[in-house]
Design a protein around this motif. Structure first.
Motif, PDB file in Angstrom:
ATOM      1  N   HIS A  79      -1.386  -2.532  -8.351  1.00  0.00           N
ATOM      2  CA  HIS A  79      -2.713  -3.915  -7.981  1.00  0.00           C
ATOM      3  C   HIS A  79      -2.272  -4.405  -6.559  1.00  0.00           C
ATOM      4  CE1 HIS A  79      -3.570  -3.613 -12.052  1.00  0.00           C
ATOM      5  NE2 HIS A  79      -1.958  -3.836 -12.219  1.00  0.00           N
ATOM      6  N   THR A  80      -2.349  -3.707  -5.306  1.00  0.00           N
ATOM      7  CA  THR A  80      -2.070  -3.746  -4.195  1.00  0.00           C
ATOM      8  C   THR A  80      -2.306  -2.640  -3.142  1.00  0.00           C
ATOM      9  OG1 THR A  80       0.110  -5.401  -4.588  1.00  0.00           O
ATOM     10  CG2 THR A  80      -0.321  -4.809  -2.187  1.00  0.00           C
ATOM     11  N   ALA A  81      -2.528  -2.907  -2.473  1.00  0.00           N
ATOM     12  CA  ALA A  81      -3.137  -2.247  -1.214  1.00  0.00           C
ATOM     13  C   ALA A  81      -3.689  -2.405   0.160  1.00  0.00           C
ATOM     14  CB  ALA A  81      -5.038  -1.532  -2.008  1.00  0.00           C
ATOM     15  N   GLU A  82      -2.827  -1.489   1.437  1.00  0.00           N
ATOM     16  CA  GLU A  82      -3.627  -1.612   2.198  1.00  0.00           C
ATOM     17  C   GLU A  82      -4.925  -1.611   2.902  1.00  0.00           C
ATOM     18  OE1 GLU A  82      -0.250   0.553   4.910  1.00  0.00           O
ATOM     19  OE2 GLU A  82      -1.626  -0.045   6.255  1.00  0.00           O
ATOM     20  N   ASP A  83      -5.050  -2.059   4.160  1.00  0.00           N
ATOM     21  CA  ASP A  83      -6.395  -2.146   4.433  1.00  0.00           C
ATOM     22  C   ASP A  83      -6.139  -1.439   5.637  1.00  0.00           C
ATOM     23  OD1 ASP A  83      -6.088  -5.080   5.286  1.00  0.00           O
ATOM     24  OD2 ASP A  83      -7.758  -4.399   6.700  1.00  0.00           O
ATOM     25  N   THR A  84      -7.301  -1.256   5.976  1.00  0.00           N
ATOM     26  CA  THR A  84      -7.750  -0.109   7.254  1.00  0.00           C
ATOM     27  C   THR A  84      -8.880  -0.554   8.155  1.00  0.00           C
ATOM     28  OG1 THR A  84      -5.507   0.950   7.099  1.00  0.00           O
ATOM     29  CG2 THR A  84      -7.109   1.904   8.751  1.00  0.00           C
ATOM     30  N   VAL A  85      -8.850  -0.653   9.565  1.00  0.00           N
ATOM     31  CA  VAL A  85     -10.139  -0.710   9.852  1.00  0.00           C
ATOM     32  C   VAL A  85     -10.113  -0.132  11.442  1.00  0.00           C
ATOM     33  CG1 VAL A  85      -9.854  -2.933  10.183  1.00  0.00           C
ATOM     34  CG2 VAL A  85     -12.229  -2.155  10.916  1.00  0.00           C
TER      35      VAL A  85
END
Ligand SMILES: CC(C)(COP(=O)(O)OP(=O)(O)OC[C@H]1O[C@@H](n2cnc3c(N)ncnc32)[C@H](O)[C@@H]1OP(=O)(O)O)[C@@H](O)C(=O)NCCC(=O)NCCS
Length: 165
Positions: A79-85
Motif C-alpha cells: 500500500h506504499t509507492a514511490e513517486d517520480t516526476v
C-alpha cells in the motif's frame, strides 16, 4: 502559455521519456543512475507497471512525466509507492512539474495505495523538495552519503504524504 495535457503513458512515449531522463542522468544528481536506460527499458516500465504512469504533452511534444512504482517489493509494502516526476529541461519553471505531480496524486487516490514516498537527492537546485512540500509532503528522514556521483557524496531526503482520499 500553452496548456499541458496529461494522459496515461504508452510505449510510444518511450523515446521521449528516455531522452528527458538521459539529460538528468548525464547532467545532474537528481537520479543516481549513471548510464541512461534505453527506450526499451522505458517501454517495459510502462508496459509492465501496474501503478499510474502519466505523461504531459504540449503541442504534441512530451514535456514531462510522472509515475508511481512499488516502494519495496516485499508484500507488506503493497500500500506504499514511490513517486517520480521529471520535466524536460526546455519546459522547466512553467508549472508543469506541479501539474504532473498533482495529477499522479489524484490517480493514486483511485488505487488501494495509502502512503507515498519521494526519495530526493540533496545536491541539486532544491526544486523537487520544494515541489513535494508544496503538495503536502513532509520530510521524514535523511540518508547520509548514500550516493556517489560526479565524485561527490550525496544524501537523499525522504518525503512522505498520505494518499489523498
Ligand atoms: C522537480 C521538477 C519536476 C520541477 O518541475 P518544474 O516544472 O520546473 O516545476 P514547477 O514549475 O511546476 O514548479 C513547482 C514548484 O517547484 C519548485 N521549484 C521549481 N523550480 C525550482 C528551482 N529551480 N529552484 C527551487 N525550487 C523550484 C517551486 O517550489 C515551484 O513552486 P512555485 O513556482 O510556486 O515557487 C524539475 O525540476 C525536474 O524535472 N527536476 C529533475 C528531476 C527531479 O529532480 N525529479 C524529482 C525526483 S522524484
Amino acid at each position: 502559455m500553452t496548456a499541458l495535457t496529461i494522459r496515461t503513458a504508452t510505449v510510444a512515449d518511450a523515446d521521449a521519456m528516455a531522452a528527458i531522463y538521459a539529460h538528468y542522468v548525464l547532467h545532474s544528481v537528481a537520479t543516481f543512475d549513471t548510464v541512461p536506460p534505453d527506450p526499451a527499458t522505458w517501454a517495459a516500465k510502462v508496459r509492465d507497471g501496474e501503478l499510474p504512469f502519466r505523461v504531459g504533452e504540449v503541442d504534441g511534444a512530451i514535456a514531462g512525466f510522472a509515475y508511481l512504482s512499488p516502494y519495496r517489493p516485499k508484500a507488506a509494502y503493497r500500500h506504499t509507492a514511490e513517486d517520480t516526476v521529471y520535466v524536460a529541461p526546455q519546459f522547466l519553471g512553467r508549472g508543469y512539474g506541479r501539474l504532473l505531480l498533482t495529477d499522479v496524486l489524484e490517480c493514486a487516490a483511485g488505487t488501494d495505495l495509502r502512503q507515498l514516498i519521494a526519495v530526493i537527492a540533496d545536491g541539486g537546485d532544491g526544486a523537487s523538495e520544494r515541489l513535494h512540500a508544496a503538495l503536502g509532503f513532509t520530510v521524514v528522514g535523511r540518508l547520509t552519503a548514500v550516493g556517489c556521483k560526479f565524485d561527490r557524496w550525496i544524501d537523499t531526503v525522504l518525503m512522505q504524504r498520505d494518499v489523498p482520499r
